[in-house]
Design a protein around this motif. Sequence first.
Motif, PDB file in Angstrom:
ATOM      1  N   LEU A  49      36.125  41.389  40.838  1.00 12.77           N
ATOM      2  CA  LEU A  49      35.711  40.039  41.180  1.00 12.77           C
ATOM      3  C   LEU A  49      36.720  39.349  42.095  1.00 12.77           C
ATOM      4  O   LEU A  49      36.351  38.524  42.929  1.00 12.77           O
ATOM      5  N   ALA A  50      37.996  39.689  41.940  1.00 13.14           N
ATOM      6  CA  ALA A  50      39.056  38.961  42.639  1.00 13.14           C
ATOM      7  C   ALA A  50      39.711  39.764  43.758  1.00 13.14           C
ATOM      8  O   ALA A  50      40.719  39.317  44.311  1.00 13.14           O
ATOM      9  N   TYR A  51      39.145  40.893  44.125  1.00  9.46           N
ATOM     10  CA  TYR A  51      39.863  41.784  45.031  1.00  9.46           C
ATOM     11  C   TYR A  51      40.097  41.180  46.407  1.00  9.46           C
ATOM     12  O   TYR A  51      41.027  41.563  47.124  1.00  9.46           O
ATOM     13  N   ARG A  52      39.301  40.210  46.809  1.00  8.97           N
ATOM     14  CA  ARG A  52      39.453  39.611  48.132  1.00  8.97           C
ATOM     15  C   ARG A  52      40.434  38.444  48.138  1.00  8.97           C
ATOM     16  O   ARG A  52      40.711  37.872  49.191  1.00  8.97           O
ATOM     17  N   ARG A  53      40.952  38.068  47.009  1.00 10.12           N
ATOM     18  CA  ARG A  53      41.856  36.930  46.941  1.00 10.12           C
ATOM     19  C   ARG A  53      43.235  37.298  47.476  1.00 10.12           C
ATOM     20  O   ARG A  53      43.697  38.434  47.328  1.00 10.12           O
ATOM     21  N   LEU A  54      43.907  36.295  48.025  1.00 13.40           N
ATOM     22  CA  LEU A  54      45.228  36.514  48.589  1.00 13.40           C
ATOM     23  C   LEU A  54      46.212  37.010  47.534  1.00 13.40           C
ATOM     24  O   LEU A  54      47.082  37.851  47.810  1.00 13.40           O
ATOM     25  N   GLY A  55      46.059  36.521  46.313  1.00  6.27           N
ATOM     26  CA  GLY A  55      46.998  36.891  45.267  1.00  6.27           C
ATOM     27  C   GLY A  55      46.627  38.138  44.494  1.00  6.27           C
ATOM     28  O   GLY A  55      47.284  38.461  43.487  1.00  6.27           O
ATOM     29  N   HIS A  56      45.607  38.851  44.939  1.00  6.95           N
ATOM     30  CA  HIS A  56      45.182  40.016  44.162  1.00  6.95           C
ATOM     31  C   HIS A  56      46.274  41.064  43.956  1.00  6.95           C
ATOM     32  O   HIS A  56      46.358  41.671  42.878  1.00  6.95           O
ATOM     33  N   PRO A  57      47.147  41.314  44.931  1.00  5.51           N
ATOM     34  CA  PRO A  57      48.225  42.304  44.667  1.00  5.51           C
ATOM     35  C   PRO A  57      49.122  41.921  43.499  1.00  5.51           C
ATOM     36  O   PRO A  57      49.803  42.785  42.941  1.00  5.51           O
ATOM     37  N   HIS A  58      49.141  40.642  43.129  1.00  2.00           N
ATOM     38  CA  HIS A  58      49.998  40.176  42.039  1.00  2.00           C
ATOM     39  C   HIS A  58      49.228  40.045  40.728  1.00  2.00           C
ATOM     40  O   HIS A  58      49.785  39.553  39.747  1.00  2.00           O
ATOM     41  N   LEU A  59      47.971  40.458  40.728  1.00  2.00           N
ATOM     42  CA  LEU A  59      47.114  40.325  39.548  1.00  2.00           C
ATOM     43  C   LEU A  59      47.210  41.576  38.684  1.00  2.00           C
ATOM     44  O   LEU A  59      47.000  42.687  39.155  1.00  2.00           O
ATOM     45  N   HIS A  60      47.510  41.382  37.407  1.00  2.00           N
ATOM     46  CA  HIS A  60      47.596  42.498  36.454  1.00  2.00           C
ATOM     47  C   HIS A  60      46.703  42.149  35.261  1.00  2.00           C
ATOM     48  O   HIS A  60      46.898  41.111  34.610  1.00  2.00           O
ATOM     49  N   VAL A  61      45.712  42.976  34.994  1.00  2.00           N
ATOM     50  CA  VAL A  61      44.698  42.657  33.983  1.00  2.00           C
ATOM     51  C   VAL A  61      44.842  43.585  32.787  1.00  2.00           C
ATOM     52  O   VAL A  61      44.961  44.814  32.936  1.00  2.00           O
ATOM     53  N   ARG A  62      44.814  43.007  31.628  1.00  2.00           N
ATOM     54  CA  ARG A  62      44.757  43.743  30.365  1.00  2.00           C
ATOM     55  C   ARG A  62      43.392  43.501  29.724  1.00  2.00           C
ATOM     56  O   ARG A  62      42.882  42.377  29.726  1.00  2.00           O
ATOM     57  N   GLY A  63      42.813  44.542  29.188  1.00  2.00           N
ATOM     58  CA  GLY A  63      41.520  44.414  28.536  1.00  2.00           C
ATOM     59  C   GLY A  63      41.194  45.668  27.761  1.00  2.00           C
ATOM     60  O   GLY A  63      42.089  46.455  27.411  1.00  2.00           O
ATOM     61  N   TYR A  64      39.924  45.859  27.505  1.00  2.89           N
ATOM     62  CA  TYR A  64      39.492  47.015  26.704  1.00  2.89           C
ATOM     63  C   TYR A  64      39.515  48.262  27.571  1.00  2.89           C
ATOM     64  O   TYR A  64      38.893  48.306  28.637  1.00  2.89           O
ATOM     65  N   LYS A  65      40.212  49.288  27.098  1.00  2.94           N
ATOM     66  CA  LYS A  65      40.374  50.529  27.853  1.00  2.94           C
ATOM     67  C   LYS A  65      39.684  51.711  27.174  1.00  2.94           C
ATOM     68  O   LYS A  65      40.099  52.849  27.330  1.00  2.94           O
ATOM     69  N   GLU A  66      38.624  51.409  26.418  1.00  3.87           N
ATOM     70  CA  GLU A  66      37.855  52.453  25.724  1.00  3.87           C
ATOM     71  C   GLU A  66      38.727  53.180  24.702  1.00  3.87           C
ATOM     72  O   GLU A  66      38.659  54.394  24.503  1.00  3.87           O
ATOM     73  N   ILE A  67      39.579  52.381  24.043  1.00  2.00           N
ATOM     74  CA  ILE A  67      40.395  52.888  22.947  1.00  2.00           C
ATOM     75  C   ILE A  67      40.011  52.102  21.708  1.00  2.00           C
ATOM     76  O   ILE A  67      40.227  50.885  21.645  1.00  2.00           O
ATOM     77  N   GLY A  68      39.418  52.766  20.745  1.00  2.41           N
ATOM     78  CA  GLY A  68      38.985  52.057  19.554  1.00  2.41           C
ATOM     79  C   GLY A  68      38.852  52.992  18.370  1.00  2.41           C
ATOM     80  O   GLY A  68      38.806  54.210  18.517  1.00  2.41           O
ATOM     81  N   THR A  69      38.789  52.400  17.212  1.00  8.40           N
ATOM     82  CA  THR A  69      38.626  53.165  15.980  1.00  8.40           C
ATOM     83  C   THR A  69      38.413  52.163  14.857  1.00  8.40           C
ATOM     84  O   THR A  69      38.325  50.952  15.084  1.00  8.40           O
ATOM     85  N   THR A  70      38.325  52.656  13.638  1.00  9.78           N
ATOM     86  CA  THR A  70      38.301  51.787  12.471  1.00  9.78           C
ATOM     87  C   THR A  70      39.745  51.480  12.108  1.00  9.78           C
ATOM     88  O   THR A  70      40.481  52.367  11.672  1.00  9.78           O
TER      89      THR A  70
ATOM     90  N   VAL B 293      43.939  45.330  19.618  1.00 10.19           N
ATOM     91  CA  VAL B 293      44.528  44.813  20.853  1.00 10.19           C
ATOM     92  C   VAL B 293      45.797  45.575  21.221  1.00 10.19           C
ATOM     93  O   VAL B 293      46.082  45.791  22.401  1.00 10.19           O
ATOM     94  N   VAL B 294      46.541  46.032  20.215  1.00  8.63           N
ATOM     95  CA  VAL B 294      47.728  46.840  20.513  1.00  8.63           C
ATOM     96  C   VAL B 294      47.315  48.161  21.159  1.00  8.63           C
ATOM     97  O   VAL B 294      47.896  48.593  22.162  1.00  8.63           O
ATOM     98  N   GLY B 295      46.297  48.804  20.606  1.00  5.94           N
ATOM     99  CA  GLY B 295      45.861  50.076  21.150  1.00  5.94           C
ATOM    100  C   GLY B 295      45.396  49.984  22.583  1.00  5.94           C
ATOM    101  O   GLY B 295      45.503  50.941  23.360  1.00  5.94           O
ATOM    102  N   ASN B 296      44.895  48.811  22.974  1.00  3.73           N
ATOM    103  CA  ASN B 296      44.425  48.611  24.343  1.00  3.73           C
ATOM    104  C   ASN B 296      45.429  47.834  25.199  1.00  3.73           C
ATOM    105  O   ASN B 296      45.094  47.407  26.296  1.00  3.73           O
ATOM    106  N   ASP B 297      46.654  47.673  24.686  1.00  4.35           N
ATOM    107  CA  ASP B 297      47.734  47.021  25.439  1.00  4.35           C
ATOM    108  C   ASP B 297      47.389  45.597  25.847  1.00  4.35           C
ATOM    109  O   ASP B 297      47.800  45.134  26.924  1.00  4.35           O
ATOM    110  N   MET B 298      46.657  44.884  24.989  1.00  3.54           N
ATOM    111  CA  MET B 298      46.347  43.489  25.287  1.00  3.54           C
ATOM    112  C   MET B 298      46.999  42.550  24.280  1.00  3.54           C
ATOM    113  O   MET B 298      46.683  41.367  24.222  1.00  3.54           O
ATOM    114  N   ASP B 299      47.898  43.052  23.485  1.00  3.53           N
ATOM    115  CA  ASP B 299      48.523  42.231  22.461  1.00  3.53           C
ATOM    116  C   ASP B 299      49.582  41.312  23.059  1.00  3.53           C
ATOM    117  O   ASP B 299      50.052  41.504  24.185  1.00  3.53           O
ATOM    118  N   ARG B 300      49.983  40.316  22.307  1.00  2.68           N
ATOM    119  CA  ARG B 300      50.942  39.294  22.747  1.00  2.68           C
ATOM    120  C   ARG B 300      52.283  39.886  23.172  1.00  2.68           C
ATOM    121  O   ARG B 300      52.888  39.426  24.142  1.00  2.68           O
TER     122      ARG B 300
END
Length: 794
Positions: free
Chosen positions: A706-727, A734-741
């Motif tokens: 969504l943001a690839y055309r923005r001037l600041g995109h090279p400085h953008l680092h996104v954390r989210g769901y990386k298809e790592i899950g379990t019970t 969130v730790v398993g997907n590197d989105m924790d605090r």
Amino acid sequence: MSDDTQQAPPGLADDELATLDAHWRAANYLSVGQIYLMANPLLTEPLRPEHVKPRLLGHWGTSPGLNLVHTHLNRVVKARDLDALCIWGPGHGGPAVLANSWLEGSYSETYPDVTRDAQGMARLFKQFSFPGGVPSHVAPETPGSIHEGGELGYSLSHAYGAAFDHPGLLVACVIGDGEAETGPLAASWHSNKFLDPVNDGAVLPILHLNGYKIANPTVLARLPEAELDELLRGYGHDPVHVTGDEPAAVHRAMAHAMDTCLDRIAAIQRAAREDGAGDRPRWPMIVLRTPKGWTGPAEVDGLPVENTWRAHQVPLAAVRTNPEHLGQLEQWLRSYRPEELFDERGAPRPAVLAAVPEGPRRLGATPFANGGLLLRELPLPPLEKYAVEVERPGSGMHEPTRVLGDLLADVMAATADRRDFRLVGPDETASNRLQAVYAASGKAWQEQTLAVDENLDRHGRVMEILSEHTCQGWLEGYLLTGRHGLFSCYEAFVHIVDSMVNQHVKWLRVTRRLPWRGPIASLNYLLTSHVWRQDHNGFSHQDPGFVDHILNKSPEAVRVYLPPDANTLLSVADHALRSKDYVNVVVAGKQPCFDWLTMDQARVHCARGAGIWDWAGTEDGTREPDVVLACAGDVPTQEVLAAAQLIRHHLPELAVRVVNVVDIARLLPSEEHPHGMSDFEYDGLFTADKPVIFAYHGYPWLIHRLAYRRLGHPHLHVRGYKEIGTTTTPFDMVVGNDMDRYRLVMDVIDRVPGLAVRAAAVRQRMEDTRLRHHEWIREHGVDLPEVADWTWEG
């Protein structure tokens, strides 16, 4: 020919039979003309190659059967003065439905340049499947349609959705035998267990068996009639069979079948409405067997065509270059005796129109197929009644969807008399914390009830069936005929309707360009039980990708909202339920969540779509922030605020800006989406050159896209769901997907220039906490106390 056809009572007088046959022949003639001709529509001169389209597109095989159904629906609608709508399920039945609309005059009323004369007939023919013209299937441009025929499987669920809460409406639904093989259609036969004979209209399924798909026989057409009859009776229907290939006999049998079915429907409704009958009725239906490509060429180039798969599309493919094919086409067209059907001006003769209804009773002119004309504003109460009190950010916790449930209950109660709001979902209303609605309406159910059952109601407007396809089809049919609704679903399993929502978005995009179609209520999804709190169900229940799917669609028609707390969910839901001609996707949690914003703040923030939470950051306004912590979604918001709090403690000199995004489309450029930000806005919010650490609810690459055309995109680092899950525990997700605090704090240290060396000890402390987390949950089975008991200090 079956015994049913041979023994059918001769209910039609000879003159009535003649008018029905004239109408049917006229519709067949017009159907063939649309596929082939671009000139000489009335055959006033011998057919020449230049009269024929250079590209032959369209589907003949199903058209004569659809024309038969339309002709006989005309008869009963006029004779009984019915409000009726027909759903045309066979995929490419466009020629037939357009032909009938033109005959009855509704097409010319909608498109005045396609007049009901020779000139208009020529225009009707040429525009079909022609550049700048109309599609080959029933589409939004087709008067009287609510069903896009391009994809198979949804006709019957659309029909039931149209019938719900329209007690005076007859919805006929033609189901092709190819469509009858699809899973969604198979499930939708059970919709009759949810149809209330008191408050709903009637659905008349017409299973049209012409024997073949594109190149293969169809399953139901090859079943012995007795076995097929048992199957349909097992679904709860009372089938009437019409089979034949001799027109007069089939007309008589079809008229008898129509009268029989409508008499039974009237008796069922009378028993329920006047006599209080409470048992689930066995609704009638028609099984119509006629040859594929009926009345077309019997043989082409020495190969059989009529009543075979070769009749599916264009039976004569080389008309422009093969004189024999050209001769066969002319012979075929003249077999309908057009001089008997159309006068010298090209208008239909009175005998052709003798059984056609008038005004809004015509199938192409019914207001029920233009739901925006019937739509009333939804009575939405003031949000203050449901808003949670927020003394300061994070001072309390609520389950957002439970709060929304109170609002929906009052909407359900406010529409009790007018019956134009329904909540649908696959057995998850209570699971998704919306059970407050049961105080206003139970769950629709016509089967037997047991003492252990709860909230079942023969007149209920909460719809639950464990088929996402059927839920979607019901709601689409309901909305397209002028009502409102909400679809609540587990986030991971809404993907089941990916293809269905594609079709609905396409429908909305086209109808926005048709001034004669009124705007309809938006298709609203509430996706909950989401990826970050499916730790108890595990990997199979963890998939946030529906948002990606939706944002690929027409920007003018799709909206995606991720409210971070209860009050923002109320604001977003209020907006979505008031809106028209959109698909709104709202992703919100059902688990206890911190309350961040007051109702007034939530309104402003949601209207803005994305904004700075100055109370959460540490920038003082005297300089640009050193780093931006951005978030979208309830769990990402909590993790970002926890990270901001850690930075406040460990790196107090750092200027941190916290940005929350509710409306994901805000990240797009303004020229790409109506909600998008200009570059000036975007750079002001996220900066043009500072690190942006973005915690996102779904797959992180969506934010990059969504943001690839923005001037600041090279400085953008996104954390989210990386298809790592379990019970596992909630925080371990969130730790398993590197989105924790702790990971977010490490990202800040890694990306703010000059901080890596200066804050090395802080980074190590964050990493150590993550390692300690792994040991802790494996020993105790719950999250670390500092995580489980965390609160926002403010």
